[in-house]
Scaffold this motif. Structure first.
Motif, PDB file in Angstrom:
ATOM      1  N   MET B  44      16.251  52.899  53.075  1.00 31.34           N
ATOM      2  CA  MET B  44      15.445  52.293  54.144  1.00 31.34           C
ATOM      3  C   MET B  44      15.586  50.773  54.148  1.00 31.34           C
ATOM      4  O   MET B  44      15.607  50.145  55.204  1.00 31.34           O
ATOM      5  CB  MET B  44      13.981  52.709  54.013  1.00 31.34           C
ATOM      6  N   ILE B  45      15.673  50.200  52.953  1.00 29.01           N
ATOM      7  CA  ILE B  45      15.877  48.747  52.865  1.00 29.01           C
ATOM      8  C   ILE B  45      17.178  48.352  53.549  1.00 29.01           C
ATOM      9  O   ILE B  45      17.229  47.404  54.326  1.00 29.01           O
ATOM     10  CB  ILE B  45      15.901  48.309  51.371  1.00 29.01           C
ATOM     11  N   GLN B  46      18.226  49.129  53.294  1.00 28.72           N
ATOM     12  CA  GLN B  46      19.523  48.804  53.901  1.00 28.72           C
ATOM     13  C   GLN B  46      19.520  49.096  55.394  1.00 28.72           C
ATOM     14  O   GLN B  46      20.102  48.358  56.182  1.00 28.72           O
ATOM     15  CB  GLN B  46      20.630  49.619  53.229  1.00 28.72           C
ATOM     16  N   TYR B  47      18.857  50.174  55.798  1.00 25.98           N
ATOM     17  CA  TYR B  47      18.787  50.542  57.214  1.00 25.98           C
ATOM     18  C   TYR B  47      18.084  49.449  58.003  1.00 25.98           C
ATOM     19  O   TYR B  47      18.490  49.083  59.092  1.00 25.98           O
ATOM     20  CB  TYR B  47      18.048  51.870  57.349  1.00 25.98           C
ATOM     21  N   ALA B  48      17.015  48.913  57.411  1.00 24.98           N
ATOM     22  CA  ALA B  48      16.252  47.873  58.108  1.00 24.98           C
ATOM     23  C   ALA B  48      16.853  46.483  57.881  1.00 24.98           C
ATOM     24  O   ALA B  48      16.361  45.502  58.415  1.00 24.98           O
ATOM     25  CB  ALA B  48      14.797  47.900  57.648  1.00 24.98           C
ATOM     26  N   LYS B  49      17.910  46.423  57.078  1.00 26.94           N
ATOM     27  CA  LYS B  49      18.592  45.162  56.765  1.00 26.94           C
ATOM     28  C   LYS B  49      17.618  44.091  56.271  1.00 26.94           C
ATOM     29  O   LYS B  49      17.641  42.948  56.721  1.00 26.94           O
ATOM     30  CB  LYS B  49      19.369  44.645  57.976  1.00 26.94           C
ATOM     31  N   VAL B  50      16.743  44.467  55.340  1.00 23.30           N
ATOM     32  CA  VAL B  50      15.805  43.503  54.772  1.00 23.30           C
ATOM     33  C   VAL B  50      16.593  42.508  53.922  1.00 23.30           C
ATOM     34  O   VAL B  50      17.282  42.921  52.988  1.00 23.30           O
ATOM     35  CB  VAL B  50      14.758  44.206  53.869  1.00 23.30           C
ATOM     36  N   PRO B  51      16.515  41.215  54.230  1.00 23.93           N
ATOM     37  CA  PRO B  51      17.321  40.253  53.474  1.00 23.93           C
ATOM     38  C   PRO B  51      16.937  40.251  51.991  1.00 23.93           C
ATOM     39  O   PRO B  51      15.813  40.610  51.648  1.00 23.93           O
ATOM     40  CB  PRO B  51      16.991  38.905  54.138  1.00 23.93           C
ATOM     41  N   VAL B  52      17.836  39.846  51.152  1.00 29.66           N
ATOM     42  CA  VAL B  52      17.703  39.808  49.697  1.00 29.66           C
ATOM     43  C   VAL B  52      17.589  41.228  49.108  1.00 29.66           C
ATOM     44  O   VAL B  52      18.379  41.605  48.251  1.00 29.66           O
ATOM     45  CB  VAL B  52      16.506  38.950  49.227  1.00 29.66           C
ATOM     46  N   PHE B  53      16.635  42.025  49.583  1.00 28.27           N
ATOM     47  CA  PHE B  53      16.480  43.387  49.076  1.00 28.27           C
ATOM     48  C   PHE B  53      17.740  44.216  49.331  1.00 28.27           C
ATOM     49  O   PHE B  53      18.134  45.035  48.513  1.00 28.27           O
ATOM     50  CB  PHE B  53      15.273  44.074  49.715  1.00 28.27           C
ATOM     51  N   THR B  54      18.353  43.994  50.498  1.00 27.98           N
ATOM     52  CA  THR B  54      19.588  44.716  50.817  1.00 27.98           C
ATOM     53  C   THR B  54      20.673  44.374  49.804  1.00 27.98           C
ATOM     54  O   THR B  54      21.355  45.268  49.289  1.00 27.98           O
ATOM     55  CB  THR B  54      20.068  44.360  52.239  1.00 27.98           C
ATOM     56  N   GLN B  55      20.809  43.093  49.487  1.00 33.42           N
ATOM     57  CA  GLN B  55      21.809  42.673  48.505  1.00 33.42           C
ATOM     58  C   GLN B  55      21.497  43.292  47.146  1.00 33.42           C
ATOM     59  O   GLN B  55      22.395  43.748  46.446  1.00 33.42           O
ATOM     60  CB  GLN B  55      21.846  41.137  48.372  1.00 33.42           C
ATOM     61  N   PHE B  56      20.217  43.323  46.814  1.00 31.20           N
ATOM     62  CA  PHE B  56      19.810  43.932  45.559  1.00 31.20           C
ATOM     63  C   PHE B  56      20.199  45.418  45.545  1.00 31.20           C
ATOM     64  O   PHE B  56      20.761  45.917  44.557  1.00 31.20           O
ATOM     65  CB  PHE B  56      18.293  43.793  45.352  1.00 31.20           C
ATOM     66  N   ALA B  57      19.927  46.111  46.642  1.00 32.17           N
ATOM     67  CA  ALA B  57      20.253  47.539  46.730  1.00 32.17           C
ATOM     68  C   ALA B  57      21.753  47.759  46.562  1.00 32.17           C
ATOM     69  O   ALA B  57      22.187  48.660  45.830  1.00 32.17           O
ATOM     70  CB  ALA B  57      19.768  48.105  48.066  1.00 32.17           C
ATOM     71  N   ARG B  58      22.560  46.925  47.246  1.00 35.39           N
ATOM     72  CA  ARG B  58      24.011  47.065  47.136  1.00 35.39           C
ATOM     73  C   ARG B  58      24.467  46.861  45.684  1.00 35.39           C
ATOM     74  O   ARG B  58      25.325  47.579  45.181  1.00 35.39           O
ATOM     75  CB  ARG B  58      24.746  46.054  48.032  1.00 35.39           C
ATOM     76  N   PHE B  59      23.868  45.870  45.032  1.00 31.93           N
ATOM     77  CA  PHE B  59      24.224  45.549  43.650  1.00 31.93           C
ATOM     78  C   PHE B  59      23.900  46.731  42.728  1.00 31.93           C
ATOM     79  O   PHE B  59      24.723  47.168  41.930  1.00 31.93           O
ATOM     80  CB  PHE B  59      23.471  44.292  43.203  1.00 31.93           C
ATOM     81  N   TYR B  60      22.684  47.238  42.886  1.00 26.19           N
ATOM     82  CA  TYR B  60      22.239  48.371  42.067  1.00 26.19           C
ATOM     83  C   TYR B  60      23.174  49.565  42.243  1.00 26.19           C
ATOM     84  O   TYR B  60      23.615  50.188  41.268  1.00 26.19           O
ATOM     85  CB  TYR B  60      20.791  48.715  42.432  1.00 26.19           C
ATOM     86  N   ILE B  61      23.510  49.879  43.506  1.00 21.81           N
ATOM     87  CA  ILE B  61      24.367  51.035  43.783  1.00 21.81           C
ATOM     88  C   ILE B  61      25.769  50.806  43.210  1.00 21.81           C
ATOM     89  O   ILE B  61      26.375  51.711  42.623  1.00 21.81           O
ATOM     90  CB  ILE B  61      24.410  51.324  45.305  1.00 21.81           C
ATOM     91  N   TRP B  62      26.228  49.580  43.353  1.00 20.36           N
ATOM     92  CA  TRP B  62      27.552  49.228  42.828  1.00 20.36           C
ATOM     93  C   TRP B  62      27.623  49.498  41.328  1.00 20.36           C
ATOM     94  O   TRP B  62      28.554  50.128  40.837  1.00 20.36           O
ATOM     95  CB  TRP B  62      27.811  47.742  43.134  1.00 20.36           C
ATOM     96  N   ILE B  63      26.613  49.023  40.594  1.00 18.07           N
ATOM     97  CA  ILE B  63      26.608  49.181  39.145  1.00 18.07           C
ATOM     98  C   ILE B  63      26.546  50.661  38.752  1.00 18.07           C
ATOM     99  O   ILE B  63      27.338  51.145  37.959  1.00 18.07           O
ATOM    100  CB  ILE B  63      25.388  48.446  38.509  1.00 18.07           C
ATOM    101  N   PHE B  64      25.587  51.399  39.327  1.00 23.00           N
ATOM    102  CA  PHE B  64      25.346  52.753  38.840  1.00 23.00           C
ATOM    103  C   PHE B  64      26.358  53.772  39.351  1.00 23.00           C
ATOM    104  O   PHE B  64      26.548  54.817  38.732  1.00 23.00           O
ATOM    105  CB  PHE B  64      23.905  53.192  39.144  1.00 23.00           C
ATOM    106  N   ARG B  65      27.023  53.465  40.484  1.00 20.45           N
ATOM    107  CA  ARG B  65      28.079  54.374  40.912  1.00 20.45           C
ATOM    108  C   ARG B  65      29.393  54.028  40.242  1.00 20.45           C
ATOM    109  O   ARG B  65      30.296  54.846  40.155  1.00 20.45           O
ATOM    110  CB  ARG B  65      28.277  54.304  42.438  1.00 20.45           C
ATOM    111  N   GLY B  66      29.474  52.792  39.765  1.00 17.49           N
ATOM    112  CA  GLY B  66      30.757  52.311  39.267  1.00 17.49           C
ATOM    113  C   GLY B  66      30.967  52.505  37.778  1.00 17.49           C
ATOM    114  O   GLY B  66      32.045  52.217  37.261  1.00 17.49           O
ATOM    115  N   THR B  67      29.934  52.997  37.080  1.00 15.69           N
ATOM    116  CA  THR B  67      30.104  53.194  35.632  1.00 15.69           C
ATOM    117  C   THR B  67      29.777  54.646  35.287  1.00 15.69           C
ATOM    118  O   THR B  67      28.982  55.280  35.962  1.00 15.69           O
ATOM    119  CB  THR B  67      29.161  52.262  34.836  1.00 15.69           C
ATOM    120  N   PRO B  68      30.398  55.170  34.203  1.00 13.46           N
ATOM    121  CA  PRO B  68      30.187  56.592  33.879  1.00 13.46           C
ATOM    122  C   PRO B  68      28.757  56.868  33.414  1.00 13.46           C
ATOM    123  O   PRO B  68      28.156  56.053  32.694  1.00 13.46           O
ATOM    124  CB  PRO B  68      31.175  56.853  32.745  1.00 13.46           C
ATOM    125  N   LEU B  69      28.262  58.017  33.800  1.00 17.91           N
ATOM    126  CA  LEU B  69      26.925  58.444  33.395  1.00 17.91           C
ATOM    127  C   LEU B  69      26.781  58.470  31.866  1.00 17.91           C
ATOM    128  O   LEU B  69      25.783  58.012  31.312  1.00 17.91           O
ATOM    129  CB  LEU B  69      26.658  59.834  33.996  1.00 17.91           C
TER     130      LEU B  69
END
Lengths: 249, 236
Positions: B44-69
């Motif tokens: 929802m943060i990304q859908y609504a393009k909330v500034p700063v929070f969107t960047q945070f969401a992208r960062f979080y997703i990048w880290i957790f999708r990009g490293t092995p469980l």
């Protein structure tokens, strides 16, 4: 006077789509907005309900004045609650039944109890001849039926004015009549309406006023008889001529 | 099959089921519930393009999708104590699974939100609803319908991935099987047994998915109302 707009301007990037539009709408007016595709009619309508943000202009709605460039969210919401919009492609809520489509504006936006909203909703569906389709989902209805539900949805909130954006353009030819006849009935009942349309016969017979737009400007305005049979402007004459040629084909 | 193996399998079945009730099922349910909360919030943060929070969401997703469980589990359980953060192994597993799964589901939810036609939002505004009402009544329900099959996929994948927690000392189904293997030297039969138990739970989830998909798609079917109303009036 319900609505007046002065010097409304809108650009998309460098392209100026509306070059300073003035409009006045009085209670009970039925105004047909005509013009070629790309003339700015739809954008004008969308600016009036803030689906597009105008770059500048003054709006008076129901006695209050607003600067369109700086209008607040709360004012936009307040104006939207007094207006309704019928879309070219219906935009019925896909996950709601016909009845729920009609009542949602009452329950979710105006806090009207469900039971009361459903009574109103059924009356509105009755008006457009679809009371027996209350429990159908949009996908189960024909285009004409969907647009009639959309009109019922517009009526339910008892708006001061209804904006119609080419309400029959997405319909198969045989379904256009049922939608136009509903709009005609509304006109007779005194509903204030601003209608973007390509149905010239309909515009001629239903509208009190014609506004003809071309290239982001209002070229001519007047009574239908004058506009269609004695247009003052060269561009209006060309437009009417091109339509007559299309009809003869 | 000898009596000995039958006895081992019987013992194994009891221990595996007990571990499923104590660890695998609660870990899956709690982990996925938290993951969904994270996912919906991030989407929802990304859908609504909330500034700063969107960047945070992208960062979080990048880290957790990009490293092995598995690396994330090890880092949280064996690594964090070095900086003074000591977590109970089960709590650690819950946190890592919700964050990892949340990142994947956030992307699923975001794409589903973006797939809802803009006209639905516009129509919502035009009947006077505010943004949050429109999200609640119109956009999220439709997005959830689109996201449901891929989310079910993620849930089933997560159920199986919980077998990794044995590596950070959580006594799940897989560890229960491993322990008996260590004592009896019957890896073939016991690992088949534990695999079948995973298969059993996955099958239940698959059946549930089918059931709920049907329910959720009521408005996408041309036949639903006709059946419900018991009448064949109208267009059909």
């Amino acid at each position: 006077m319900i609505l007046s707009v002065k010097d409304l301007k809108k650009s998309f990037g460098k392209k100026e789509v509306l070059k300073g539009i003035d409009i006045e709408v009085n209670k009970g007016d039925v105004i047909a907005l005509l013009g070629r595709s790309g003339s700015g009619k739809t954008t004008l309508l969308r600016c009036l309900n803030f689906l597009e943000k105008a770059d500048g202009g003054q709006m008076t709605f129901d006695g209050c004045e607003y600067d369109l460039k700086k209008i607040k969210k709360a004012d936009m919401a307040a104006i939207r609650k007094k207006t309704a919009f019928v879309f070219q492609n219906f935009n019925l809520f896909a996950n709601k039944t016909a009845l729920a489509n009609v009542t949602l504006g009452l329950t979710a936006a105006r806090g009207i109890p469900k039971k009361q909203a459903e009574d109103i909703g059924m009356q509105m569906l009755e008006k457009v001849g679809l009371a027996d389709h209350a429990n159908y989902y949009p996908i189960q209805l024909s285009g004409g039926q969907q647009q009639r539900v959309a009109i019922a949805r517009a009526l339910a909130t008892d708006p001061e004015i209804i904006y119609f954006d080419e309400p029959t353009s997405a319909l198969d030819p045989e379904l256009i009549g049922e939608v136009l006849s509903v709009i005609r009935k509304l006109a007779q009942s005194g509903m204030t309406m601003l209608i973007v349309t390509h149905e010239m016969h309909f515009a001629e017979s239903v509208a009190d006023h014609i506004i003809f737009m071309d290239n982001g400007e209002i070229i001519e305005r007047g009574a239908p008889k004058e506009f269609f049979y004695a247009p003052k402007e060269e561009r209006s004459r060309e437009f009417i001529k091109s339509i007559k040629m299309q009809q003869e084909e | 099959m000898s009596d000995r193996i039958i006895n081992i399998l019987a013992e194994g079945f009891g221990k595996i089921m007990l571990a499923s009730i104590q660890v695998t099922i609660p870990l899956t349910i709690i982990g996925f519930t938290l993951a969904m909360i994270i996912a919906i919030a991030m989407a929802m943060i990304q859908y609504a393009k909330v500034p700063v929070f969107t960047q945070f969401a992208r960062f979080y997703i990048w880290i957790f999708r990009g490293t092995p469980l598995l690396v994330q589990l090890f880092l949280a359980y064996y690594g964090l104590p070095k900086v003074g953060i000591v977590l109970d192994s089960f709590v650690c597993a819950v946190i890592v699974f919700s964050l990892n799964e949340g990142a994947y589901c956030a992307e699923t939810m975001r794409s589903a939100l973006e797939a809802v036609p803009a006209g639905q939002l516009e129509a919502g505004y035009c009947v006077g609803m505010n943004y949050f009402k429109i999200m609640q009544k119109i956009v999220l329900p439709q997005a959830f319908r689109t996201a449901f099959p891929p989310l079910s996929n993620s849930l089933i994948a997560m159920l199986k991935d919980t077998s990794l927690v044995a590596e950070i000392t959580v006594a799940d189904m897989f560890m229960a099987a491993q322990k008996i293997v260590g004592r009896t030297y019957e890896p073939l039969w016991l690992y088949i047994e534990v695999a079948l138990v995973y298969l059993f739970f996955s099958t239940i989830l698959t059946i549930l998915q089918k059931h709920f998909e049907k329910k959720l798609s009521a408005y996408n079917s041309r036949e639903t109302v006709i059946k419900d109303a018991g009448s064949a009036r109208g267009r059909l």
